[in-house]
Design an enzyme around this catalytic site. Structure first.
Site: not given
Length: 150
Positions: A46, A57, A59, A82, A84, A87, A147
């Site tokens: 991130n 982010h 990912e 996990s 968002c 993503c 965020d």
């Protein structure tokens, strides 16, 4: 040849190393790894705070660094938190078939969306990832809420 479980644990730990890198830079401690079998295609973390980029982010950083792929169908995305909805949408868009998540305790909710869209979601609790994110949220509630858009 390592088993699937051994690869999952190895790459989950590598994602955590990326999360620690972001944390050390003053960012959110979220890391990701995109792999195809035993091969790491890219690592990311991130950088939303560091770059002032709301979509940077972990990912997304890993996907960017992996560059264009003819197909993501044989890949696994490892992430320390996990995904968002943004993503998760990218995972579904690129047809990434498998996601391994270190932490669904501090943030979750899109696992079912991923499953409903054909993604295998593995909840692989990683105590260090969970503890680091919990510490970050406690120490930086305003940044965390920004965020997750709370």
């Amino acid at each position: 040849m390592p088993t699937c479980e051994e690869l999952d644990r190895r790459f989950a730990a590598l994602a955590f190393e990326q999360a620690k890198k972001s944390y050390a830079e003053g960012g959110l401690p979220i890391g990701a790894v995109l792999a195809r079998g035993e091969k790491v295609l890219a690592c990311g973390h991130n950088q939303r705070v560091q770059l002032g980029d709301p979509i940077a982010h972990g990912e997304m950083d890993a996907l960017r660094k992996a560059g264009r792929q003819r197909s993501y169908r044989a890949t696994t995305l490892y992430t320390t938190l996990s995904p968002c909805m943004m993503c998760a949408g990218a995972i579904v868009q690129f047809k990434i078939p498998r996601v391994v998540v270190n932490d669904t305790k501090n943030f979750g909710g899109n696992e079912q969306f991923l499953r409903d869209n054909g993604v295998e979601v593995i909840d692989l609790p990683h105590p260090e990832s969970i503890a680091l994110m919990a510490r970050f949220i406690a120490d930086n509630p305003a940044l965390w809420n920004e965020d997750i858009m709370e």
